[in-house]
Write a protein that holds these residues in place. Structure first.
Motif, PDB file in Angstrom:
ATOM      1  N   MET A   1      19.751  -3.711 -29.716  1.00  0.00           N
ATOM      2  CA  MET A   1      19.973  -4.653 -30.818  1.00  0.00           C
ATOM      3  C   MET A   1      21.274  -5.412 -30.557  1.00  0.00           C
ATOM      4  SD  MET A   1      19.925  -3.890 -34.888  1.00  0.00           S
ATOM      5  CE  MET A   1      21.603  -3.321 -35.051  1.00  0.00           C
ATOM      6  N   ALA A   2      21.263  -6.724 -30.796  1.00  0.00           N
ATOM      7  CA  ALA A   2      22.437  -7.553 -30.545  1.00  0.00           C
ATOM      8  C   ALA A   2      23.470  -7.336 -31.641  1.00  0.00           C
ATOM      9  CB  ALA A   2      22.040  -9.029 -30.475  1.00  0.00           C
ATOM     10  N   GLY A   3      24.522  -6.589 -31.303  1.00  0.00           N
ATOM     11  CA  GLY A   3      25.558  -6.332 -32.316  1.00  0.00           C
ATOM     12  C   GLY A   3      25.108  -5.305 -33.326  1.00  0.00           C
ATOM     13  N   SER A   4      25.985  -4.951 -34.236  1.00  0.00           N
ATOM     14  CA  SER A   4      25.640  -4.019 -35.293  1.00  0.00           C
ATOM     15  C   SER A   4      26.194  -4.524 -36.614  1.00  0.00           C
ATOM     16  CB  SER A   4      26.207  -2.626 -34.979  1.00  0.00           C
ATOM     17  OG  SER A   4      25.874  -1.715 -36.004  1.00  0.00           O
ATOM     18  N   PRO A   5      25.420  -5.376 -37.309  1.00  0.00           N
ATOM     19  CA  PRO A   5      25.922  -5.983 -38.541  1.00  0.00           C
ATOM     20  C   PRO A   5      25.727  -5.121 -39.777  1.00  0.00           C
ATOM     21  CG  PRO A   5      23.754  -6.851 -38.026  1.00  0.00           C
ATOM     22  CD  PRO A   5      24.091  -5.882 -36.942  1.00  0.00           C
ATOM     23  N   ARG A   6      25.320  -3.853 -39.588  1.00  0.00           N
ATOM     24  CA  ARG A   6      24.925  -3.077 -40.750  1.00  0.00           C
ATOM     25  C   ARG A   6      26.084  -2.439 -41.501  1.00  0.00           C
ATOM     26  NH1 ARG A   6      21.093  -1.555 -37.079  1.00  0.00           N
ATOM     27  NH2 ARG A   6      21.952   0.505 -36.772  1.00  0.00           N
ATOM     28  N   SER A   7      27.219  -2.207 -40.817  1.00  0.00           N
ATOM     29  CA  SER A   7      28.310  -1.515 -41.488  1.00  0.00           C
ATOM     30  C   SER A   7      28.818  -2.348 -42.657  1.00  0.00           C
ATOM     31  CB  SER A   7      29.448  -1.245 -40.498  1.00  0.00           C
ATOM     32  OG  SER A   7      29.825  -2.451 -39.878  1.00  0.00           O
ATOM     33  N   PRO A   8      28.976  -1.719 -43.830  1.00  0.00           N
ATOM     34  CA  PRO A   8      29.343  -2.480 -45.031  1.00  0.00           C
ATOM     35  C   PRO A   8      30.779  -2.970 -44.969  1.00  0.00           C
ATOM     36  CG  PRO A   8      29.329  -0.132 -45.507  1.00  0.00           C
ATOM     37  CD  PRO A   8      28.788  -0.287 -44.120  1.00  0.00           C
ATOM     38  N   PRO A   9      31.056  -4.117 -45.589  1.00  0.00           N
ATOM     39  CA  PRO A   9      32.430  -4.622 -45.616  1.00  0.00           C
ATOM     40  C   PRO A   9      33.238  -3.846 -46.635  1.00  0.00           C
ATOM     41  CG  PRO A   9      31.022  -6.005 -46.964  1.00  0.00           C
ATOM     42  CD  PRO A   9      30.133  -4.958 -46.341  1.00  0.00           C
ATOM     43  N   PRO A  10      34.535  -3.782 -46.455  1.00  0.00           N
ATOM     44  CA  PRO A  10      35.349  -3.149 -47.494  1.00  0.00           C
ATOM     45  C   PRO A  10      35.318  -4.005 -48.755  1.00  0.00           C
ATOM     46  CG  PRO A  10      36.743  -4.253 -45.869  1.00  0.00           C
ATOM     47  CD  PRO A  10      35.338  -4.286 -45.345  1.00  0.00           C
ATOM     48  N   PRO A  11      35.325  -3.373 -49.937  1.00  0.00           N
ATOM     49  CA  PRO A  11      35.290  -4.167 -51.174  1.00  0.00           C
ATOM     50  C   PRO A  11      36.531  -5.026 -51.291  1.00  0.00           C
ATOM     51  CG  PRO A  11      35.789  -1.871 -51.651  1.00  0.00           C
ATOM     52  CD  PRO A  11      35.406  -1.926 -50.209  1.00  0.00           C
ATOM     53  N   PRO A  12      36.383  -6.274 -51.719  1.00  0.00           N
ATOM     54  CA  PRO A  12      37.561  -7.145 -51.847  1.00  0.00           C
ATOM     55  C   PRO A  12      38.482  -6.656 -52.953  1.00  0.00           C
ATOM     56  CG  PRO A  12      35.629  -8.189 -52.827  1.00  0.00           C
ATOM     57  CD  PRO A  12      35.160  -6.942 -52.146  1.00  0.00           C
ATOM     58  N   PRO A  13      39.782  -6.773 -52.768  1.00  0.00           N
ATOM     59  CA  PRO A  13      40.710  -6.361 -53.828  1.00  0.00           C
ATOM     60  C   PRO A  13      40.583  -7.287 -55.025  1.00  0.00           C
ATOM     61  CG  PRO A  13      41.861  -7.510 -52.055  1.00  0.00           C
ATOM     62  CD  PRO A  13      40.460  -7.282 -51.580  1.00  0.00           C
ATOM     63  N   PRO A  14      40.913  -6.797 -56.239  1.00  0.00           N
ATOM     64  CA  PRO A  14      40.773  -7.613 -57.451  1.00  0.00           C
ATOM     65  C   PRO A  14      41.499  -8.952 -57.352  1.00  0.00           C
ATOM     66  CG  PRO A  14      41.301  -5.337 -58.013  1.00  0.00           C
ATOM     67  CD  PRO A  14      41.414  -5.444 -56.530  1.00  0.00           C
ATOM     68  N   GLU A  15      42.666  -8.965 -56.705  1.00  0.00           N
ATOM     69  CA  GLU A  15      43.411 -10.216 -56.621  1.00  0.00           C
ATOM     70  C   GLU A  15      42.673 -11.261 -55.780  1.00  0.00           C
ATOM     71  OE1 GLU A  15      45.320  -7.256 -53.678  1.00  0.00           O
ATOM     72  OE2 GLU A  15      44.559  -7.243 -55.738  1.00  0.00           O
ATOM     73  N   THR A 320      19.209 -19.886 -44.165  1.00  0.00           N
ATOM     74  CA  THR A 320      19.891 -18.777 -44.839  1.00  0.00           C
ATOM     75  C   THR A 320      18.883 -17.788 -45.401  1.00  0.00           C
ATOM     76  OG1 THR A 320      21.785 -20.171 -45.419  1.00  0.00           O
ATOM     77  CG2 THR A 320      21.485 -18.169 -46.712  1.00  0.00           C
ATOM     78  N   LEU A 321      17.806 -18.304 -45.967  1.00  0.00           N
ATOM     79  CA  LEU A 321      16.756 -17.437 -46.510  1.00  0.00           C
ATOM     80  C   LEU A 321      16.185 -16.529 -45.427  1.00  0.00           C
ATOM     81  CD1 LEU A 321      14.777 -16.628 -48.800  1.00  0.00           C
ATOM     82  CD2 LEU A 321      13.336 -18.538 -48.077  1.00  0.00           C
ATOM     83  N   LEU A 322      15.919 -17.075 -44.253  1.00  0.00           N
ATOM     84  CA  LEU A 322      15.362 -16.272 -43.164  1.00  0.00           C
ATOM     85  C   LEU A 322      16.348 -15.201 -42.706  1.00  0.00           C
ATOM     86  CD1 LEU A 322      13.496 -18.981 -41.030  1.00  0.00           C
ATOM     87  CD2 LEU A 322      12.510 -17.281 -42.574  1.00  0.00           C
ATOM     88  N   ARG A 323      17.638 -15.540 -42.694  1.00  0.00           N
ATOM     89  CA  ARG A 323      18.636 -14.532 -42.309  1.00  0.00           C
ATOM     90  C   ARG A 323      18.698 -13.415 -43.345  1.00  0.00           C
ATOM     91  NH1 ARG A 323      21.590 -19.147 -40.816  1.00  0.00           N
ATOM     92  NH2 ARG A 323      22.842 -19.066 -42.709  1.00  0.00           N
ATOM     93  N   ILE A 324      18.577 -13.762 -44.629  1.00  0.00           N
ATOM     94  CA  ILE A 324      18.584 -12.718 -45.668  1.00  0.00           C
ATOM     95  C   ILE A 324      17.348 -11.835 -45.529  1.00  0.00           C
ATOM     96  CG2 ILE A 324      18.471 -12.298 -48.156  1.00  0.00           C
ATOM     97  CD1 ILE A 324      20.095 -14.875 -48.557  1.00  0.00           C
ATOM     98  N   CYS A 325      16.205 -12.440 -45.255  1.00  0.00           N
ATOM     99  CA  CYS A 325      14.973 -11.654 -45.060  1.00  0.00           C
ATOM    100  C   CYS A 325      15.127 -10.708 -43.865  1.00  0.00           C
ATOM    101  CB  CYS A 325      13.778 -12.589 -44.831  1.00  0.00           C
ATOM    102  SG  CYS A 325      13.275 -13.536 -46.294  1.00  0.00           S
ATOM    103  N   CYS A 326      15.722 -11.198 -42.810  1.00  0.00           N
ATOM    104  CA  CYS A 326      15.962 -10.359 -41.625  1.00  0.00           C
ATOM    105  C   CYS A 326      16.917  -9.218 -41.973  1.00  0.00           C
ATOM    106  CB  CYS A 326      16.533 -11.222 -40.494  1.00  0.00           C
ATOM    107  SG  CYS A 326      16.779 -10.343 -38.935  1.00  0.00           S
ATOM    108  N   ALA A 327      17.954  -9.533 -42.739  1.00  0.00           N
ATOM    109  CA  ALA A 327      18.914  -8.501 -43.153  1.00  0.00           C
ATOM    110  C   ALA A 327      18.245  -7.447 -44.023  1.00  0.00           C
ATOM    111  CB  ALA A 327      20.079  -9.142 -43.907  1.00  0.00           C
ATOM    112  N   TYR A 361      26.400  -9.947 -46.765  1.00  0.00           N
ATOM    113  CA  TYR A 361      27.352  -9.727 -45.674  1.00  0.00           C
ATOM    114  C   TYR A 361      26.603  -9.556 -44.354  1.00  0.00           C
ATOM    115  CZ  TYR A 361      30.638  -7.120 -42.691  1.00  0.00           C
ATOM    116  OH  TYR A 361      31.409  -6.688 -41.651  1.00  0.00           O
ATOM    117  N   VAL A 362      25.566  -8.729 -44.370  1.00  0.00           N
ATOM    118  CA  VAL A 362      24.769  -8.496 -43.167  1.00  0.00           C
ATOM    119  C   VAL A 362      24.080  -9.798 -42.733  1.00  0.00           C
ATOM    120  CG1 VAL A 362      22.791  -7.269 -42.201  1.00  0.00           C
ATOM    121  CG2 VAL A 362      24.419  -6.057 -43.661  1.00  0.00           C
TER     122      VAL A 362
END
Length: 367
Positions: A1-15, A320-327, A361-362
């Motif tokens: 698989m090309a890359g590994s986009p599955r790891s979740p991003p850290p939650p953004p800080p409130p600020e 963008t829709l196709l990328r979301i479906c792939c994700a 994100y993915v």
């Protein structure tokens, strides 16, 4: 698989969230809106407060010009145009006949009217219920009766869990009437497509956002604004609804083939298992994902969040829709690789609840 986009991003800080909201407010306050900046900010999600999303979506869909000084003029023009469409396309032939009768009673030939009915000689070809003429209001009415009935059935089934769309309240009924008006006018203006079942689901988020605008004037004209934004949104997906193009490269089959290629590019093992080993082809699950812009796969609030991102794509929402479906496939990869035809089909036709921010994100990592 090309890359590994599955790891979740850290939650953004409130600020960060506060900063992003303030940046959107700042972007909208400029005399001339920087659409590139607005798209970048909106793609990360639009604040729910103060009717911001209503304005942002109208800008992203090109309904509002980037020059704020032209907004009032442009809105007045479009809303007046929609009122003219309603007069032209939603006229009831019974009311037309009554108007003719009323005018007949008021002119010098009133003595020719008996028992409130016009003499046969005074009923024009266009006004006769059996007329087959193209200008006949009755012929036009009967031609669209079946479509009107289909629209009515579909609108009544739109988000039955939401009081905004369903129920006995005058508010819900008024909203249903607006949805029906928009869909029928669209059908009459677009004879090549007319109405396709499911268009009500694409219209619903637009109308909900515009009708919920805290600015009473904007909320009052939500039907008109929704119509033009619906037309613009559908223009990018028009070929998916054109039956004559179903099997062409630009029709829905061509779009599904693009999804298959995208999955193969980022996860060849998953594509092979789905389409070769278990024979779960994209048309079995992604037809609905794509044609209804994911409105049936997630709850309404999550759909709105997804649409913030979809509408932010400067090249139109389809890529963008196709990328979301792939994700979506990548996020349930383990379950799919362990599944057979039946379990995988059931999983994808009833997609499990997921963290939408993580999903987007993915999808963005697949850009």
């Amino acid at each position: 698989m090309a890359g590994s986009p599955r790891s979740p991003p850290p939650p953004p800080p409130p600020e960060f969230e506060i900063s992003r909201q303030s940046r959107i407010f700042a972007a909208l306050s400029k005399k001339v809106i920087d659409l590139d900046e607005l798209r970048m900010l909106a793609a990360q999600g639009v604040p729910d407060a103060a009717g911001v999303r209503s304005t942002v979506w109208k800008l992203l869909l090109g309904y509002l010009p980037d020059d704020r000084s032209l907004w009032e003029q442009e809105l007045a023009k479009k809303r007046s145009q929609y009122a003219a469409f309603k007069d032209e396309f939603l006229s009831n032939p019974v009311e037309t006949a009554r108007q003719v009768e009323k005018e007949g009673n008021n002119n010098d030939n009133a003595e020719h009217v008996e028992n409130g009915l016009l003499h046969r000689s005074e009923v024009t070809q266009e006004e006769h219920p059996l007329s087959l003429g193209k200008t006949s209001v009755w012929n036009n009415f009967f031609e669209y009766t079946e479509i009107m009935e289909q629209i009515d059935r579909d609108v009544k089934r739109t988000h039955p869990d939401m009081h905004f769309f369903c129920g006995d309240s005058s508010f819900a009924k008024s909203n249903q009437e607006s949805l029906k008006n928009v869909l029928l006018i669209f059908a009459k203006l677009n004879a090549g497509i007319r109405y396709v079942q499911g268009m009500n689901e694409i219209l619903a988020p637009l109308f909900f956002v515009f009708r919920s605008d805290p600015d009473d004037k904007n909320a009052k004209f939500a039907e008109a604004d929704s119509f033009f934004c619906f037309v613009e949104l559908l223009s990018g997906f028009r070929d998916n609804f054109c039956q004559k193009l179903d099997n062409s490269a630009v029709g829905i089959r061509g779009t599904l083939a693009k999804l298959s290629q995208l999955v193969g590019k980022y996860d060849a093992e998953l594509q092979h298992h789905l389409e070769i080993t278990t024979e779960v082809n994209p048309q079995f699950y992604a037809f609905r994902w794509i044609t209804l812009l994911l409105t049936q796969e997630f709850n309404f609030a999550d759909t709105i969040h997804i649409w913030d991102t979809l509408l932010s794509d400067p090249d139109g929402p389809q890529e963008t829709l196709l990328r979301i479906c792939c994700a979506m496939l990548i996020l349930v990869r383990k379950r799919l690789l362990a599944g057979d035809f039946t379990s995988n089909l059931k999983l994808l036709q009833n997609y499990p609840p997921t963290n939408i921010s993580h999903l987007l994100y993915v999808a963005n990592k697949l850009h």
